[in-house]
Design a protein around this motif. Structure first.
Motif, mmCIF file in Angstrom:
data_model
loop_
_atom_site.group_PDB
_atom_site.id
_atom_site.type_symbol
_atom_site.label_atom_id
_atom_site.label_comp_id
_atom_site.label_asym_id
_atom_site.label_seq_id
_atom_site.Cartn_x
_atom_site.Cartn_y
_atom_site.Cartn_z
ATOM 1 N N THR A 71 0.805 -1.224 0.000
ATOM 2 C CA THR A 71 0.000 0.000 0.000
ATOM 3 C C THR A 71 0.835 1.270 0.000
ATOM 4 O O THR A 71 0.351 2.330 -0.382
ATOM 5 C CB THR A 71 -0.919 0.009 1.224
ATOM 6 O OG1 THR A 71 -0.126 -0.112 2.414
ATOM 7 C CG2 THR A 71 -1.898 -1.156 1.164
ATOM 8 N N SER A 72 2.104 1.199 0.406
ATOM 9 C CA SER A 72 2.911 2.418 0.546
ATOM 10 C C SER A 72 3.308 3.037 -0.788
ATOM 11 O O SER A 72 3.755 4.183 -0.827
ATOM 12 C CB SER A 72 4.176 2.112 1.353
ATOM 13 O OG SER A 72 4.999 1.174 0.657
ATOM 14 N N VAL A 73 3.148 2.309 -1.909
ATOM 15 C CA VAL A 73 3.593 2.850 -3.193
ATOM 16 C C VAL A 73 2.585 3.822 -3.794
ATOM 17 O O VAL A 73 2.911 4.556 -4.728
ATOM 18 C CB VAL A 73 3.856 1.713 -4.213
ATOM 19 C CG1 VAL A 73 4.857 0.728 -3.659
ATOM 20 C CG2 VAL A 73 2.563 1.011 -4.603
ATOM 21 N N TYR A 74 1.365 3.842 -3.281
ATOM 22 C CA TYR A 74 0.343 4.679 -3.894
ATOM 23 C C TYR A 74 0.448 6.102 -3.365
ATOM 24 O O TYR A 74 0.535 6.336 -2.163
ATOM 25 C CB TYR A 74 -1.049 4.119 -3.606
ATOM 26 C CG TYR A 74 -1.259 2.745 -4.191
ATOM 27 C CD1 TYR A 74 -1.589 2.587 -5.528
ATOM 28 C CD2 TYR A 74 -1.107 1.610 -3.406
ATOM 29 C CE1 TYR A 74 -1.771 1.326 -6.067
ATOM 30 C CE2 TYR A 74 -1.285 0.337 -3.932
ATOM 31 C CZ TYR A 74 -1.613 0.207 -5.274
ATOM 32 O OH TYR A 74 -1.777 -1.038 -5.809
ATOM 33 N N SER A 75 0.428 7.052 -4.307
ATOM 34 C CA SER A 75 0.455 8.457 -3.939
ATOM 35 C C SER A 75 -0.961 8.995 -3.876
ATOM 36 O O SER A 75 -1.851 8.530 -4.585
ATOM 37 C CB SER A 75 1.263 9.251 -4.972
ATOM 38 O OG SER A 75 0.997 10.624 -4.875
ATOM 39 N N ALA A 76 -1.146 9.987 -3.048
ATOM 40 C CA ALA A 76 -2.478 10.578 -2.918
ATOM 41 C C ALA A 76 -2.868 11.400 -4.135
ATOM 42 O O ALA A 76 -4.013 11.813 -4.248
ATOM 43 C CB ALA A 76 -2.535 11.450 -1.666
ATOM 44 N N SER A 77 -1.928 11.643 -5.067
ATOM 45 C CA SER A 77 -2.277 12.574 -6.139
ATOM 46 C C SER A 77 -1.754 12.214 -7.524
ATOM 47 O O SER A 77 -2.185 12.815 -8.498
ATOM 48 C CB SER A 77 -1.767 13.978 -5.786
ATOM 49 O OG SER A 77 -0.365 13.951 -5.559
ATOM 50 N N PHE A 78 -0.839 11.239 -7.681
ATOM 51 C CA PHE A 78 -0.300 11.011 -9.030
ATOM 52 C C PHE A 78 0.391 9.650 -9.138
ATOM 53 O O PHE A 78 0.667 8.972 -8.144
ATOM 54 C CB PHE A 78 0.681 12.117 -9.413
ATOM 55 C CG PHE A 78 1.910 12.166 -8.541
ATOM 56 C CD1 PHE A 78 3.033 11.404 -8.832
ATOM 57 C CD2 PHE A 78 1.945 12.987 -7.422
ATOM 58 C CE1 PHE A 78 4.155 11.436 -8.031
ATOM 59 C CE2 PHE A 78 3.068 13.040 -6.613
ATOM 60 C CZ PHE A 78 4.178 12.253 -6.913
ATOM 61 N N LEU A 79 0.711 9.302 -10.411
ATOM 62 C CA LEU A 79 1.443 8.084 -10.738
ATOM 63 C C LEU A 79 2.571 8.470 -11.695
ATOM 64 O O LEU A 79 2.426 9.396 -12.487
ATOM 65 C CB LEU A 79 0.516 7.073 -11.408
ATOM 66 C CG LEU A 79 1.096 5.700 -11.742
ATOM 67 C CD1 LEU A 79 1.156 4.851 -10.478
ATOM 68 C CD2 LEU A 79 0.217 5.004 -12.781
ATOM 69 N N THR A 80 3.706 7.767 -11.642
ATOM 70 C CA THR A 80 4.838 8.088 -12.509
ATOM 71 C C THR A 80 5.003 7.056 -13.618
ATOM 72 O O THR A 80 4.473 5.942 -13.547
ATOM 73 C CB THR A 80 6.135 8.183 -11.696
ATOM 74 O OG1 THR A 80 6.304 6.964 -10.946
ATOM 75 C CG2 THR A 80 6.101 9.374 -10.751
ATOM 76 N N ALA A 81 5.781 7.421 -14.658
ATOM 77 C CA ALA A 81 5.913 6.597 -15.856
ATOM 78 C C ALA A 81 6.590 5.265 -15.573
ATOM 79 O O ALA A 81 6.260 4.255 -16.208
ATOM 80 C CB ALA A 81 6.692 7.362 -16.919
ATOM 81 N N ASP A 82 7.547 5.217 -14.653
ATOM 82 C CA ASP A 82 8.219 3.954 -14.361
ATOM 83 C C ASP A 82 7.251 2.944 -13.755
ATOM 84 O O ASP A 82 7.299 1.745 -14.061
ATOM 85 C CB ASP A 82 9.425 4.184 -13.450
ATOM 86 C CG ASP A 82 9.083 4.978 -12.198
ATOM 87 O OD1 ASP A 82 8.493 6.058 -12.338
ATOM 88 O OD2 ASP A 82 9.409 4.526 -11.085
ATOM 89 N N ARG A 83 6.344 3.416 -12.890
ATOM 90 C CA ARG A 83 5.319 2.526 -12.341
ATOM 91 C C ARG A 83 4.395 2.008 -13.448
ATOM 92 O O ARG A 83 3.974 0.850 -13.451
ATOM 93 C CB ARG A 83 4.500 3.251 -11.283
ATOM 94 C CG ARG A 83 5.248 3.624 -10.024
ATOM 95 C CD ARG A 83 5.551 2.423 -9.185
ATOM 96 N NE ARG A 83 6.108 2.796 -7.898
ATOM 97 C CZ ARG A 83 6.762 1.959 -7.098
ATOM 98 N NH1 ARG A 83 6.932 0.700 -7.474
ATOM 99 N NH2 ARG A 83 7.253 2.374 -5.954
ATOM 100 N N ALA A 84 4.064 2.879 -14.390
ATOM 101 C CA ALA A 84 3.196 2.473 -15.498
ATOM 102 C C ALA A 84 3.871 1.390 -16.336
ATOM 103 O O ALA A 84 3.237 0.393 -16.720
ATOM 104 C CB ALA A 84 2.848 3.682 -16.357
#
Length: 532
Positions: free
Chosen positions: A267-280
């Protein structure tokens, strides 16, 4: 062949070295994607039954044993004669093939309010719909009630896109504000299907000031959660009036993301506001590309903040990364040779900033007029949280165009990538940064070894990799981020494509941008992509 390359065909029946049958060999690679295409013309035809579709075709450097191209054979029958004999083999790089094998609805993060629907309500006077709250014009998802309410009255809204994409819930966040307080709650619930019974996760009291909620759903506690639901609930009876409203804003929903081990992330990887390209990139490869070695992939962290990455009509993994790299243009993904574990080496890397190769124009250089690539203004089209189309205009100064008294404007569509004005501006600034000065575009021919700073030795033409920087002596540069402002007869450019031909024993390097000849320009104009 004139060059010391060997060709191997790997099939279910075993491996075959077919070098002696090869009369001509051509292969290419791209900065985005890695190994691209390979064609092998045979000195003598072979029977169609000798070649299995989707076999592995590998090209080695005979002097070093290193792989210089690797990929998946296409259907050989397409090049067979009437006798069923194949005179030419064609293959495609495993990365490009794997990243186009699947086309389906897919989402990573969604901040669209239009993805929520009212499911049911205790009374017809109670409802939720997209619309601003009475105290603010910002788009939101607003609950309203009139008349008299009873204890337990509840109105449900459900988020449909995860269920439609066949994905699980990773996290959900929103801000909320209400017109009244006291014995009124917003319940966060979830279920396996839209009509199945839902489980209560938490209750939040109505508040008169803006409050933020962000919850990540651990797989161990919520293994099959597909449908998040919100419920506006009364815990007191009585008449209600104009102040009985509650609005959600800045709603964001994450699909459950996969890590490099192909398991759900914590659960700690989720941001409250955005996602980055490496995660995608990691998620799309881990989810859809079992032949690629994402477990041992080299992944660089990215920084662009995505709040909207959802393709509900279907998309390929390659299409996902095409869209992502429109905004995060300083990165590439590539797939190279097969590893001992049976999967293909995979990477997501920031573009190098150090020169790797040293070359000259002795074997040939051609450069188009690159002025068509410069812009002073870009109009970014995007959709806000309510699903309404918006535009944001971003400008920059270009000394080249200013000197000519010219202003040029481009329009780009960031439909799935941007959800706020600030991110549209960031998207536009990234586009203009790549179009500030004419690129040092061109086509360089290399027919002899050139120095490779990474390997510390001369590199043969077939060993040259795309994505790297090459310093070319004998070409006057266009001042840009890679070149000095004073002319010095040396140009530094990025290699975006490499193509090797065994007949000429030469590699053709396309620099900074694919060589824009007249034919390619016409294709570019007629096949302009609309991501909507």
């Amino acid at each position: 062949m004139r060059v010391p390359l060997t060709v191997r065909l790997s099939q279910s029946t075993g491996e075959r070295m077919i070098t002696r049958q090869v009369s001509d060999l051509r292969f290419s690679a791209k900065a985005v994607g890695g190994y691209a295409t390979c064609t092998v013309r045979l000195a003598r035809p072979i029977r169609e039954s000798e070649v299995e579709p989707f076999s592995q075709l590998t090209v080695f450097d005979g002097s070093t044993g290193n792989v210089v191209w690797d990929g998946r054979l296409l259907e050989p029958g397409r090049t067979a004669d009437r006798a069923g004999q194949v005179a030419e083999l064609a293959a495609i790089g495993e990365g490009i093939a794997s990243m186009t094998d699947t086309n389906r609805p897919y989402m990573l993060v969604d901040s669209s309010l239009s993805s929520w629907d009212e499911q049911q309500s205790s009374r017809k006077e109670q409802s939720v719909a997209i619309g601003s709250s009475p105290n603010n014009s910002e788009p939101g998802y607003t609950f309203t009630a009139r008349g008299t309410v009873a204890i337990g009255d509840v109105t449900f809204a459900w988020y449909r896109n995860l269920f439609n994409c066949g994905q699980l819930l990773g996290a959900i966040g929103f801000t909320h504000i209400s017109g009244e307080t006291g014995s009124r709650f917003i319940d966060l619930r979830s279920g396996v299907t839209p009509l199945a019974a839902s489980t209560l996760h938490a209750s939040y009291p109505w508040l008169g000031s803006l409050s933020t909620v962000f919850v990540a759903f651990a797989q161990a506690d919520w293994p099959n959660t597909t449908v998040p639901k919100l419920a506006w609930r009364y815990n007191a009876a009585g008449p209600v009036g104009d102040t009985s409203w509650s609005t959600l804003r800045a709603a964001i929903v994450y699909a459950r993301l996969l890590g490099q081990d192909r398991e759900p992330l914590n659960t700690s990887v989720y941001s409250a506001s955005f996602l980055t390209a490496d995660r995608a990139f990691v998620d799309v490869v881990a989810r859809f590309c079992p032949r690629l070695d994402i477990e041992n992939a080299d992944i660089d962290p990215a920084s662009f903040e995505f709040t909207q990455l959802a393709w509900l009509s279907g998309i390929t993994p390659r299409g996902v990364m095409d869209d992502v790299l429109e905004a995060e243009s300083g990165f590439t993904w590539a797939v190279w040779e097969r590893q001992p574990n049976g999967r293909w080496r995979t990477e997501f890397k920031a573009l190098p900033t150090e020169v790797r190769y040293e070359a000259s124009v002795v074997d040939g250089f051609d450069s188009p007029s690159p002025g068509s690539e410069i812009y002073t203004t870009v109009v970014v089209r995007w959709r806000d949280a309510a699903g309404d189309e918006q535009t944001t205009t971003v400008t920059q100064e270009s000394d080249v165009l200013a000197a000519a008294g010219i202003e040029r404007t481009a329009t780009i569509d960031a439909g799935t990538e941007v959800g706020t004005s600030a991110q549209a501006t960031q998207f536009g600034e990234a586009f203009l940064a790549d179009h500030l000065v004419p690129p040092n575009a061109g086509r360089l021919t290399v027919a002899r070894p050139i120095w490779d700073h990474v390997e510390g030795r001369p590199a043969m033409p077939w060993e040259i990799r795309p994505r790297e920087l090459v310093r070319i002596r004998g070409v006057q540069s266009t001042p840009d981020s890679l070149n000095a402002t004073s002319p010095d007869g040396v140009t530094v450019a990025r290699i975006v494509d490499t193509s090797f031909d065994s007949g000429s024993a030469a590699a053709v390097l396309e620099l900074d941008a694919p060589f824009l000849n007249q034919d390619r320009l016409l294709v570019q104009l007629t096949n302009a992509r609309t991501r909507r």
